[in-house]
Design a protein around this motif. Structure first.
Motif, PDB file in Angstrom:
ATOM      1  N   TYR A   1     -10.931  74.282  51.103  1.00  0.00           N
ATOM      2  CA  TYR A   1     -11.293  75.412  51.954  1.00  0.00           C
ATOM      3  C   TYR A   1     -11.609  74.977  53.382  1.00  0.00           C
ATOM      4  O   TYR A   1     -11.127  75.581  54.342  1.00  0.00           O
ATOM      5  CB  TYR A   1     -12.469  76.170  51.354  1.00  0.00           C
ATOM      6  CG  TYR A   1     -12.196  76.716  49.966  1.00  0.00           C
ATOM      7  CD1 TYR A   1     -10.917  77.151  49.610  1.00  0.00           C
ATOM      8  CD2 TYR A   1     -13.196  76.782  49.003  1.00  0.00           C
ATOM      9  CE1 TYR A   1     -10.654  77.636  48.342  1.00  0.00           C
ATOM     10  CE2 TYR A   1     -12.939  77.273  47.725  1.00  0.00           C
ATOM     11  CZ  TYR A   1     -11.662  77.695  47.400  1.00  0.00           C
ATOM     12  OH  TYR A   1     -11.406  78.186  46.141  1.00  0.00           O
ATOM     13  N   PHE A   2     -12.419  73.925  53.536  1.00  0.00           N
ATOM     14  CA  PHE A   2     -12.785  73.588  54.917  1.00  0.00           C
ATOM     15  C   PHE A   2     -11.637  72.950  55.690  1.00  0.00           C
ATOM     16  O   PHE A   2     -11.616  72.982  56.917  1.00  0.00           O
ATOM     17  CB  PHE A   2     -14.082  72.753  55.001  1.00  0.00           C
ATOM     18  CG  PHE A   2     -14.043  71.347  54.485  1.00  0.00           C
ATOM     19  CD1 PHE A   2     -13.321  70.348  55.113  1.00  0.00           C
ATOM     20  CD2 PHE A   2     -14.813  70.990  53.363  1.00  0.00           C
ATOM     21  CE1 PHE A   2     -13.337  69.033  54.657  1.00  0.00           C
ATOM     22  CE2 PHE A   2     -14.837  69.686  52.902  1.00  0.00           C
ATOM     23  CZ  PHE A   2     -14.092  68.703  53.554  1.00  0.00           C
ATOM     24  N   THR A   3     -10.638  72.403  55.002  1.00  0.00           N
ATOM     25  CA  THR A   3      -9.484  71.849  55.724  1.00  0.00           C
ATOM     26  C   THR A   3      -8.510  72.938  56.162  1.00  0.00           C
ATOM     27  O   THR A   3      -7.575  72.668  56.920  1.00  0.00           O
ATOM     28  CB  THR A   3      -8.730  70.815  54.864  1.00  0.00           C
ATOM     29  OG1 THR A   3      -8.385  71.409  53.598  1.00  0.00           O
ATOM     30  CG2 THR A   3      -9.578  69.576  54.634  1.00  0.00           C
ATOM     31  N   GLU A   4      -8.732  74.166  55.701  1.00  0.00           N
ATOM     32  CA  GLU A   4      -7.894  75.281  56.139  1.00  0.00           C
ATOM     33  C   GLU A   4      -8.346  75.846  57.485  1.00  0.00           C
ATOM     34  O   GLU A   4      -7.595  76.555  58.154  1.00  0.00           O
ATOM     35  CB  GLU A   4      -7.926  76.409  55.092  1.00  0.00           C
ATOM     36  CG  GLU A   4      -7.164  76.106  53.819  1.00  0.00           C
ATOM     37  CD  GLU A   4      -7.170  77.288  52.875  1.00  0.00           C
ATOM     38  OE1 GLU A   4      -8.092  78.127  52.981  1.00  0.00           O
ATOM     39  OE2 GLU A   4      -6.246  77.396  52.048  1.00  0.00           O
ATOM     40  N   LYS A   5      -9.561  75.518  57.871  1.00  0.00           N
ATOM     41  CA  LYS A   5     -10.109  76.076  59.098  1.00  0.00           C
ATOM     42  C   LYS A   5      -9.465  75.444  60.331  1.00  0.00           C
ATOM     43  O   LYS A   5      -9.151  74.253  60.348  1.00  0.00           O
ATOM     44  CB  LYS A   5     -11.628  75.883  59.130  1.00  0.00           C
ATOM     45  CG  LYS A   5     -12.363  76.665  58.053  1.00  0.00           C
ATOM     46  CD  LYS A   5     -13.870  76.491  58.163  1.00  0.00           C
ATOM     47  CE  LYS A   5     -14.591  77.312  57.113  1.00  0.00           C
ATOM     48  NZ  LYS A   5     -16.073  77.157  57.208  1.00  0.00           N
ATOM     49  N   LYS A   6      -9.292  76.248  61.342  1.00  0.00           N
ATOM     50  CA  LYS A   6      -8.655  75.806  62.577  1.00  0.00           C
ATOM     51  C   LYS A   6      -9.430  74.650  63.208  1.00  0.00           C
ATOM     52  O   LYS A   6     -10.647  74.689  63.333  1.00  0.00           O
ATOM     53  CB  LYS A   6      -8.564  76.974  63.563  1.00  0.00           C
ATOM     54  CG  LYS A   6      -7.773  76.658  64.815  1.00  0.00           C
ATOM     55  CD  LYS A   6      -7.654  77.888  65.707  1.00  0.00           C
ATOM     56  CE  LYS A   6      -6.841  77.572  66.955  1.00  0.00           C
ATOM     57  NZ  LYS A   6      -6.712  78.776  67.836  1.00  0.00           N
ATOM     58  N   GLY A   7      -8.695  73.609  63.602  1.00  0.00           N
ATOM     59  CA  GLY A   7      -9.305  72.474  64.268  1.00  0.00           C
ATOM     60  C   GLY A   7      -9.869  71.419  63.344  1.00  0.00           C
ATOM     61  O   GLY A   7     -10.338  70.369  63.808  1.00  0.00           O
ATOM     62  N   ILE A   8      -9.846  71.665  62.036  1.00  0.00           N
ATOM     63  CA  ILE A   8     -10.372  70.688  61.080  1.00  0.00           C
ATOM     64  C   ILE A   8      -9.281  69.722  60.618  1.00  0.00           C
ATOM     65  O   ILE A   8      -9.464  68.507  60.621  1.00  0.00           O
ATOM     66  CB  ILE A   8     -11.011  71.393  59.860  1.00  0.00           C
ATOM     67  CG1 ILE A   8     -12.172  72.285  60.314  1.00  0.00           C
ATOM     68  CG2 ILE A   8     -11.488  70.362  58.829  1.00  0.00           C
ATOM     69  CD1 ILE A   8     -13.341  71.535  60.912  1.00  0.00           C
ATOM     70  N   TRP A   9      -8.127  70.273  60.236  1.00  0.00           N
ATOM     71  CA  TRP A   9      -7.061  69.425  59.701  1.00  0.00           C
ATOM     72  C   TRP A   9      -5.693  70.050  59.954  1.00  0.00           C
ATOM     73  O   TRP A   9      -5.543  71.281  59.853  1.00  0.00           O
ATOM     74  CB  TRP A   9      -7.250  69.199  58.197  1.00  0.00           C
ATOM     75  CG  TRP A   9      -6.262  68.226  57.613  1.00  0.00           C
ATOM     76  CD1 TRP A   9      -5.181  68.519  56.832  1.00  0.00           C
ATOM     77  CD2 TRP A   9      -6.245  66.806  57.798  1.00  0.00           C
ATOM     78  NE1 TRP A   9      -4.488  67.367  56.517  1.00  0.00           N
ATOM     79  CE2 TRP A   9      -5.132  66.300  57.092  1.00  0.00           C
ATOM     80  CE3 TRP A   9      -7.080  65.908  58.481  1.00  0.00           C
ATOM     81  CZ2 TRP A   9      -4.813  64.938  57.059  1.00  0.00           C
ATOM     82  CZ3 TRP A   9      -6.764  64.554  58.452  1.00  0.00           C
ATOM     83  CH2 TRP A   9      -5.662  64.080  57.745  1.00  0.00           C
ATOM     84  N   ASP A  10      -4.718  69.202  60.282  1.00  0.00           N
ATOM     85  CA  ASP A  10      -3.331  69.634  60.438  1.00  0.00           C
ATOM     86  C   ASP A  10      -2.680  69.603  59.064  1.00  0.00           C
ATOM     87  O   ASP A  10      -2.425  68.534  58.513  1.00  0.00           O
ATOM     88  CB  ASP A  10      -2.596  68.693  61.398  1.00  0.00           C
ATOM     89  CG  ASP A  10      -1.124  69.066  61.571  1.00  0.00           C
ATOM     90  OD1 ASP A  10      -0.669  70.054  60.937  1.00  0.00           O
ATOM     91  OD2 ASP A  10      -0.425  68.351  62.315  1.00  0.00           O
ATOM     92  N   ARG A  11      -2.420  70.763  58.509  1.00  0.00           N
ATOM     93  CA  ARG A  11      -1.918  70.839  57.132  1.00  0.00           C
ATOM     94  C   ARG A  11      -0.453  70.402  56.993  1.00  0.00           C
ATOM     95  O   ARG A  11       0.106  70.462  55.895  1.00  0.00           O
ATOM     96  CB  ARG A  11      -2.132  72.238  56.566  1.00  0.00           C
ATOM     97  CG  ARG A  11      -3.599  72.505  56.229  1.00  0.00           C
ATOM     98  CD  ARG A  11      -3.797  73.852  55.604  1.00  0.00           C
ATOM     99  NE  ARG A  11      -3.596  74.933  56.569  1.00  0.00           N
ATOM    100  CZ  ARG A  11      -3.444  76.201  56.228  1.00  0.00           C
ATOM    101  NH1 ARG A  11      -3.453  76.552  54.944  1.00  0.00           N
ATOM    102  NH2 ARG A  11      -3.271  77.121  57.151  1.00  0.00           N
TER     103      ARG A  11
END
Length: 381
Positions: A155-165
């Motif tokens: 969930y937190f890696t889906e947030k903008k600026g956290i991780w490039d999926r």
């Protein structure tokens, strides 16, 4: 003590891997003590299980395997469908399937083994092992029983600026993101239960730190080889993504991998029902884990609200007011579903795996009624 030797060789192109697996297959696996089951007893149980299987899977296209054993003796075993639908290769007893969150039981057992060997303690703070870990009150125990308060990495890696999926996420990436991106706790550590995959991704890093080995190698040394699990392995994204048993939706359309498929500890173990029987029997034998420590694994740690559903150290459970307890773990990832049931009182193991999305996998819990006083209904409701 009854002995079980199940020798099988996973098909690998690498001859060195074959040699290693064969050596592991030669080991003797200690299993649950108990009297030899009579032919009449086996036949009676098998008939009931066959009826259950036919009603729940047979007419609707099963794709996977079901195994039921008692005292280490296989009472029922059946494999149906395709390992690879495109190639029409059949599902067999040696086909490794993604066991999803049932992997947590195995990861937890490896941690308990390290504790048994005095290389780790249950109440040890994670910050003593992983220096960049940002939550000072989280312990090995709260990782195991899901009471850390950490947030789910999915969930937190889906947030903008956290991780490039578009980039594959690793276990180390999860740790670094929590330490550098201000990922706060969802709640104060050890105040309540919340099932979270991040806990077991971090436990995998703990295993690597303590052993000095990659999780893949550590699990082979600590669990797979000693217990003779010759068709079990930890998925390596770069090496195995083209050769691992595919995952399918209910209509056999392929489920593609995504940026979360390299994370291990919470998932990413491939195994078979036979190997999981070896694991269950080995884990519950008297000489694999410290018996007192194993007993702690089966204690409920999620009792802040009255209820029957609880969680131990890497195992789910149902605790009824009658005093009867039911221990299990289910799993789901992409199109893979899994069910692992261990019944220490009756020395029964029930395993169901499927690589085609199918919630019927979880219904195998109803088979427990054939062996003990469990309030499930064997027949379809």
């Amino acid at each position: 003590m009854l002995l079980l030797v199940l020798s099988s060789c996973k098909q690998k192109n690498d001859s060195t891997s074959k040699s290693s697996k064969k050596k592991a297959a030669d080991s003797v696996v200690l299993i649950k003590a108990g009297p030899k089951l009579s032919t009449q007893y086996i036949d009676n149980k098998k008939k009931s299980i066959e009826s259950f299987y036919s009603k729940n899977w047979g007419r609707q296209g099963a794709n996977g395997g079901l195994l039921v054993a008692q005292n280490g003796q296989i009472i029922f075993e059946k494999y149906d469908g395709y390992a690879n639908y495109k190639e029409k290769s059949p599902m067999t007893s040696t086909t490794p399937l993604h066991i999803a969150s049932v992997s947590k039981v195995i990861t937890a057992t490896a941690v308990l083994k390290l504790i048994s060997e005095k290389k780790l303690t249950l109440d040890q703070k994670v910050t003593t092992l992983l220096k960049e870990f940002p939550y000072p009150n989280v312990t090995i125990k709260t990782l195991l029983n899901h009471r850390t308060g950490m947030r789910n990495y999915a969930y937190f890696t889906e947030k903008k600026g956290i991780w490039d999926r578009h980039k594959i996420l690793t276990n180390q990436d999860i740790l670094t993101l929590m330490a550098t991106k201000g990922i706060d706790l969802e709640f104060k550590t050890d105040t309540r239960f919340s099932y979270c995959n991040t806990n077991y991704a971090i436990l995998a890093l703990v295993i690597e730190k303590v052993t000095g080995m990659k999780y893949i190698d550590a699990m082979e040394k600590i669990i797979f080889k000693p217990l003779g699990m010759t068709d079990t392995y930890v998925f390596d994204y770069e090496k195995d993504k083209k050769t691992a048993t595919p995952s399918y939706r209910g209509n056999f359309s392929l489920v593609n991998m995504d940026y979360l498929d390299a994370i291990y500890g919470d998932k990413n173990i491939y195994s078979t029902p036979r190997d999981l029987l070896k694991f269950d029997d080995g884990r519950n034998s008297a000489n694999f884990l410290d018996p007192k420590l194993l007993k702690l694994a089966y204690i409920a740690y999620s009792n802040e609200h009255k209820g029957t559903k609880n969680y131990g150290l890497g195992i789910r459970m149902v605790n009824w007011d009658t005093g009867k307890n039911f221990y299990f773990h289910n799993g789901w990832w992409h199109g893979n579903t899994s069910a692992y049931i261990t019944m220490p009182d009756e020395k029964v193991t029930i395993i169901a795996l499927s690589n085609k999305m199918d919630r019927r996998t979880y219904k195998v819990k109803n088979l427990a009624t054939l062996f003990g006083d469990y309030p499930f209904k064997l027949a379809d409701e």
